[in-house]
Scaffold this active site. Structure first.
Site, PDB file in Angstrom:
ATOM      1  N   VAL A 137       0.844  -1.190   0.000  1.00 32.12           N
ATOM      2  CA  VAL A 137       0.000   0.000   0.000  1.00 32.12           C
ATOM      3  C   VAL A 137       0.877   1.237   0.000  1.00 32.12           C
ATOM      4  O   VAL A 137       2.011   1.228   0.485  1.00 32.12           O
ATOM      5  CB  VAL A 137      -0.959   0.030   1.213  1.00 32.12           C
ATOM      6  CG1 VAL A 137      -1.908  -1.154   1.172  1.00 32.12           C
ATOM      7  CG2 VAL A 137      -0.199   0.052   2.532  1.00 32.12           C
ATOM      8  N   SER A 138       0.342   2.313  -0.559  1.00 33.40           N
ATOM      9  CA  SER A 138       1.012   3.612  -0.599  1.00 33.40           C
ATOM     10  C   SER A 138       2.343   3.474  -1.334  1.00 33.40           C
ATOM     11  O   SER A 138       2.380   3.020  -2.465  1.00 33.40           O
ATOM     12  CB  SER A 138       1.177   4.160   0.821  1.00 33.40           C
ATOM     13  OG  SER A 138       1.557   5.518   0.799  1.00 33.40           O
ATOM     14  N   ASN A 139       3.456   3.835  -0.711  1.00 31.24           N
ATOM     15  CA  ASN A 139       4.739   3.644  -1.378  1.00 31.24           C
ATOM     16  C   ASN A 139       4.995   2.171  -1.666  1.00 31.24           C
ATOM     17  O   ASN A 139       5.647   1.825  -2.657  1.00 31.24           O
ATOM     18  CB  ASN A 139       5.876   4.201  -0.523  1.00 31.24           C
ATOM     19  CG  ASN A 139       5.931   5.711  -0.556  1.00 31.24           C
ATOM     20  OD1 ASN A 139       5.160   6.358  -1.252  1.00 31.24           O
ATOM     21  ND2 ASN A 139       6.846   6.284   0.200  1.00 31.24           N
ATOM     22  N   GLY A 157       3.336   1.498  -4.789  1.00 29.34           N
ATOM     23  CA  GLY A 157       4.169   1.996  -5.879  1.00 29.34           C
ATOM     24  C   GLY A 157       5.286   1.033  -6.213  1.00 29.34           C
ATOM     25  O   GLY A 157       5.617   0.808  -7.389  1.00 29.34           O
ATOM     26  N   GLY A 172      -2.330  -1.219  -3.417  1.00 29.51           N
ATOM     27  CA  GLY A 172      -3.310  -0.349  -2.799  1.00 29.51           C
ATOM     28  C   GLY A 172      -2.808   1.080  -2.718  1.00 29.51           C
ATOM     29  O   GLY A 172      -1.651   1.315  -2.370  1.00 29.51           O
TER      30      GLY A 172
END
Length: 604
Positions: free
Chosen positions: A265-267, A270, A289
């Site tokens: 999730v988040s970074n 990415g 996510g």
């Protein structure tokens, strides 16, 4: 179980001995291997704390405040990682409606890995549960969210993967809470304890200031975001090597004979999408996510972050019904001052605070921030996250060492008088376990070199110019931003992207809404869930006003993993399909599965 022809399997079995020609991820060398056992009252998933221990607002104690043992540092790091990511409040649903917190005995393997050409190593860690079945081998791979330490994805990958009997591999993706005290020449060992020498996780080499605090994401001299995908693949490779050690009679473990799932999730999300670019059958499927991902040719997230740092305190005055905390009555005066300062500098239109706030709000809307995301961004604004993120990322993009930031920002402990000073040993001992990887926090403060002028605009304008200007420093930072832009994933790899429509930190319109069409145009096999009434931080649902407005995002990650897993087990089962999810926040009632409106496996 995934299968390959014998000849191909033999090729993959030779991976530890030869470079990989079919992929851009080179075979890494793992250093300082460490194996530990975790059973009884010290399990893999909660370090023996269980749900009540994780809910406690008091951190697990150190017997000697300045000298934690490795077990104590680990237990506190797991406690902090859970609390920073998941909503564990009674009625919030974790462990009942979604997720799992059951005690999981097993082993951990930890080491350092290094991206070719990188100055600093990154951490990798693998958890192997005692329930692992070598005849149904599986490996879940995750990168920490934000800039968190090595356990930063445990609430996502650990909770799902260990419950399914899979080994779980983690990476801090070149960031993490490996702070270094320049005053005391003290860093962090692999086991999480402070030390002045030995194999430290991070020790800065280029230091322009002999005092203060350095940390890996900002001051390693690397641009870790450009290599997030390689970090994740190296974590996968380390996971396979760890399984070879754990089950030598069943070795080799390879991508050919082991099911591999990437999730974050988040970074961390990415990193999952960046790893999807790397050629080679490393992963069977990916679930990302709220991914922090910038697409080449579109404005970068750094551009938005610096704009938000400047405008958001003023713009929020033009938005009604903001969630609390932060307390908006306290923020109003500071917001009005920011409006006036921006107008005086010619950055806003309007002769009074109301008109100036409307001007700031319109600029953010023009950049792609809609009403819901702007409202949710009040949390990041109230806690000064925009400036902290901008300072850290610009330092990493430009590969600046400690004390070299072109806008004059530094990091330091702060004494009782509010002035920067040396960190006490008791504070230093908590950094690895509790630091978020981006100060301020855990007793580490962001110091503005122009703070004596009581005007933060100069520093904020400097940060913004690094992403837009034409000077040498700006070109240096923009080169780092360009290196971190996402490319299309490889064809045939199933990917699920999940994002909250009201995400105020990593806005959906600036990230996933751009990435998914780009990936599809390149032929990617990608599913996209857009979740209404969901913002970025599940953990803030502990506040009553937030759980009245928002639902957690993690249930959708777990549901997507379940559906992808079912497809990999039985290809006749469908992969997730696109969905616009319309859930109902729980307010003060216990969370119910039907209120989440999780997309069914058959799609809509």
């Amino acid at each position: 179980m995934k299968k390959r022809p014998i000849a191909t399997s033999l090729l993959w079995a030779a991976l530890p001995l030869m470079p990989v020609s079919v992929a851009t991820a080179a075979t890494p060398v793992f250093e300082q291997w460490r194996e530990t056992q975790h059973r009884g009252n010290d399990d893999l998933l909660t370090a023996g704390l269980g749900i009540e221990g994780l809910r406690s607002t008091t951190a697990p104690a150190f017997a000697r405040a300045a000298q934690p043992t490795a077990d104590e540092a680990r237990r506190r790091a797991i406690w902090s990682s859970w609390r920073g990511i998941a909503d564990l409040t009674p009625g919030g649903g974790f462990g009942e409606v979604y997720g799992n917190l059951q005690a999981t005995p097993g082993r951990e393997y930890a080491a350092y890995a290094r991206i070719p050409g990188a100055r600093s190593p990154h951490r990798v860690l693998v958890q192997v549960p005692d329930t692992f079945d070598a005849s149904r081998r599986c490996l879940v791979v995750a990168a920490s969210s934000g800039s968190r330490g090595i356990y930063g994805a445990i609430a996502v990958a650990g909770s799902w993967g260990l419950t399914h009997g899979c080994a779980v591999a983690y990476t801090d993706k070149g960031a993490g809470s490996d702070y270094y005290d320049l005053d005391a020449s003290t860093g962090i060992r692999l086991d999480g304890t402070p030390a002045t020498d030995g194999a430290l996780a991070f020790a800065p080499t280029d230091v322009a200031a002999p005092q203060g605090i350095a940390f890996k994401h900002a001051h390693s001299g690397d641009n870790p975001e450009a290599d997030w995908g390689q970090h994740l693949v190296q974590a996968l490779q380390f996971g396979l090597r760890a399984l070879d050690r754990a089950y030598p009679e069943s070795a080799p473990f390879t991508p050919a004979n082991t099911r591999t799932l990437g999730v974050g999730v988040s970074n961390g999300g990415g990193a999952v999408l960046r790893a999807a670019e790397i050629q080679g059958d490393w992963f069977d499927a990916m679930v990302a996510g709220e991914p922090n991902v910038s697409v080449a040719g579109a404005p970068s997230l750094y551009d938005f972050v610096t704009q938000a740092a400047l405008l958001m305190p003023c713009a929020l005055l033009a938005v009604a019904d903001l969630p609390q905390p932060p307390m908006q009555a306290q923020a109003a005066a500071a917001g009005a001052q920011r409006c006036a300062a921006l107008a005086s500098a010619g950055l806003l239109q309007g002769d009074d605070t109301t008109a100036q706030a409307s001007s700031a709000r319109q600029q953010l809307a023009d950049a792609g921030l809609d009403e819901g995301a702007l409202r949710a961004a009040a949390f990041s604004t109230g806690f000064d996250l925009w400036r902290a993120i901008a300072v850290t990322y610009s330092s990493a993009y430009g590969r600046y060492g400690a004390g070299e930031h072109p806008c004059g920002y530094t990091f330091s402990a702060v004494g009782a008088d509010g002035k920067p000073g040396p960190a006490p040993a008791e504070l230093r001992a908590t950094w690895w376990s509790e630091g978020s990887g981006i100060p301020p926090g855990t007793g580490v403060s962001l110091v503005d070199g122009d703070a004596a002028q009581e005007n933060t605009l100069q520093g904020l304008n400097c940060l913004r110019a690094l992403g837009r200007g034409e000077g040498a420093d700006a070109r240096r930072v923009r080169a780092g931003i360009a290196a971190a832009a996402a490319k299309a994933p490889r064809r045939g790899l199933p990917i699920v992207v999940i994002h909250g429509v009201d995400d105020g930190l990593v806005p959906i319109r600036m990230t996933s809404d751009r990435y998914v069409p780009m990936a599809r145009k390149a032929g990617a096999q990608i599913s996209y869930w857009r979740v209404e009434n969901a913002q970025h931080f599940d953990s803030v649902l502990a506040f009553p006003d937030y759980r009245k407005r928002y639902v957690p995002l993690l249930p959708y990650l777990f549901a997507a993993l379940d559906q992808v897993w079912a497809h990999l087990e039985d290809p006749s089962q469908p992969l997730p399909r696109d969905a616009r999810v319309q859930p109902t926040p729980r307010a003060e009632a216990p969370l119910r599965l039907d209120s989440l409106s999780v997309p069914p496996a058959t799609g809509r």
